[in-house]
Design an enzyme around this catalytic site. Structure first.
Site, PDB file in Angstrom:
ATOM      1  N   CYS A   1      10.176  23.519  39.942  1.00  9.86           N
ATOM      2  CA  CYS A   1       9.542  22.429  39.159  1.00  9.86           C
ATOM      3  C   CYS A   1       8.272  21.836  39.564  1.00  9.86           C
ATOM      4  CB  CYS A   1      10.413  21.476  38.729  1.00  9.86           C
ATOM      5  SG  CYS A   1      11.064  20.327  40.251  1.00  9.86           S
TER       6      CYS A   1
ATOM      7  N   HIS B   1      34.484  12.053  48.959  1.00  8.51           N
ATOM      8  CA  HIS B   1      34.095  10.320  49.270  1.00  8.51           C
ATOM      9  C   HIS B   1      33.499   9.673  48.154  1.00  8.51           C
ATOM     10  CE1 HIS B   1      34.998  11.769  53.420  1.00  8.51           C
ATOM     11  NE2 HIS B   1      34.014  12.598  53.573  1.00  8.51           N
TER      12      HIS B   1
ATOM     13  N   CYS C   1      13.854  19.330  33.938  1.00  7.30           N
ATOM     14  CA  CYS C   1      13.210  18.643  35.386  1.00  7.30           C
ATOM     15  C   CYS C   1      12.026  17.863  34.947  1.00  7.30           C
ATOM     16  CB  CYS C   1      13.048  19.608  36.285  1.00  7.30           C
ATOM     17  SG  CYS C   1      12.424  18.932  37.869  1.00  7.30           S
TER      18      CYS C   1
ATOM     19  N   CYS D   1       7.470  19.228  40.373  1.00  8.12           N
ATOM     20  CA  CYS D   1       7.367  18.244  41.577  1.00  8.12           C
ATOM     21  C   CYS D   1       7.564  18.701  42.957  1.00  8.12           C
ATOM     22  CB  CYS D   1       8.589  17.130  41.287  1.00  8.12           C
ATOM     23  SG  CYS D   1      10.145  18.015  41.365  1.00  8.12           S
TER      24      CYS D   1
END
Length: 406
Positions: A49, A168, A119, A51
């Protein structure tokens, strides 16, 4: 060939289990698997993308790339059905996690789950990048997709090679790289959309899945069994006490095989075989699940440093444990990658598990491990969990030290 029918509504889980025995039922008929599913978020890891972000932990990407390469090298990739992954939808994440957590990490600006995620670079996210959000959602959606195909009978069983781990993560809290609890979300979706009434989650990651435990702690339709290093609360987060058995209607549906005694000696095949023989399989058979989900962490495998576990479970043992779980739910077993960071032992163990899912003969375990009695620390740990669980069901603490193999 073992019969395998699509799921339909079945009996509700009992309020408690009865007549638990220490022996287990062996597979006595031949098994031929032709539809083992593999889901892998390779395309998401190649996601490009504007970014150009590279901040998502490359260690996790390296793990699954190594695993995928191994499955290709050994020929298993071509013998299994590749399941196309997809991003998780907002409502799917919301079935387990809080809106605040989802908005913080998933890049959803509004509840528009039906619109494909694109995105962008201007989301104000805790992870500070939308590529990471895309990977997180792809991992969850891929697990859901595989679980649905197995539960619906399209696939016999399967393994989700996804990243990062998630056991978790609880309703509103994350820990480290565990952001979304893929296994828990898949279980919730099986309950809500396919009306699956009884789900077994086995978590053999060496760290306790505190998030999964919390999510289903009061739910009698989900039996959670965890095998983990505990050391009387001094290892990792110190959770996973054997006395935590569930509450309210879920009392008796949480089982913690909490290993104590440190690494003197480290737990290995003999100890894990004993745990499956005396605790895991008897309780699981009595519960009689419709689907089995496995939080398949391999950090208990030999080769990991003491800080991560220091245990010495062999790759072949993990394959054998997988084969045992295939006795349940007409073989509907879905393994989901959690921990495991030594690339050699991770690849070896995962290959053994996929081989077992395919119906191949399990490679023999080391003869010394087969005849070795579990260490005294393991015996005491198993006696503790059996004593605690006996208050909720008919299970006796008898001769654990003599029950080390199948």
């Amino acid at each position: 060939v073992m019969s395998h029918k699509p799921l339909s509504k079945s009996q509700s889980a009992p309020s408690f289990f009865q007549h638990i025995h220490t022996q287990t039922v062996m597979i006595t008929h031949p098994i031929i698997f032709v539809c083992v599913g593999l889901v892998f978020d390779y395309q998401m890891l190649k996601h490009e993308c504007d970014c150009k972000d590279t901040s998502f932990d490359p260690g996790y990407a390296g793990r699954i790339m190594s695993v995928w390469s191994r499955l290709q090298e050994c020929g298993f990739r071509n013998q299994c059905k590749l399941v196309k992954g997809r991003p998780a939808m907002f409502e799917e994440l919301l079935s387990v996690h809080s809106e605040q957590l989802i908005h913080s990490y998933a890049g959803f600006s509004e509840r528009t789950s039906s619109i494909p995620y694109k995105c962008q670079t201007d989301h104000d996210m805790v992870l500070n990048n939308s590529c990471s959000a895309a990977i997180l959602k792809m991992s969850v959606g891929s697990v859901i997709e595989l679980a649905f195909r197995v539960a619906g009978g399209e696939l016999r069983n399967g393994f989700a090679v996804v990243t990062p781990p998630g056991h978790h993560a609880s309703h509103s809290q994350t820990y480290g790289s565990s952001i979304f609890n893929s296994v828990a979300i898949a279980a919730k979706q099986l309950q809500e959309r396919l009306k699956v009434t009884k789900i077994l989650i086995v978590d053999w990651d060496v760290h306790h899945g505190n998030g999964t435990e919390e999510i289903f702690y009061t739910d009698p339709s989900v039996l959670y069994i965890s095998l983990h290093r505990y050391d009387n609360g001094s290892f990792f987060l110190g959770n996973g006490q054997p006395t935590r058995v569930g509450s309210d209607r879920g009392k008796g549906y949480n089982v913690n095989v909490a290993w104590s005694g440190g690494l003197n000696p480290p737990m290995g095949d003999a100890e894990y075989l004993a745990a499956f023989r005396t605790v895991v399989m008897p309780i699981a058979h009595e519960f009689s699940p419709d689907v089995v989900l496995v939080s398949a962490g391999f950090d208990a495998a030999e080769g990991h440093p003491e800080a991560l576990s220091g245990y010495r479970v062999s790759a072949n043992c993990f394959g054998f444990l997988t084969r045992k779980l295939m006795e349940l739910a007409e073989g509907r077993v879905v393994l989901v990658l959690e921990g495991g960071y030594n690339l050699t032992s991770l690849c070896d163990a995962l290959q053994a598990c996929v081989s077992a899912l395919m119906g191949n003969e399990v490679c023999p375990l080391d003869e010394e491990e087969l005849v070795r009695k579990p260490c005294i620390n393991a015996v005491e740990s198993l006696k503790t969990v059996l004593h605690v669980q006996s208050k909720n069901r008919s299970v006796s603490v008898v001769h654990v030290c003599c029950l080390w193999s199948f």
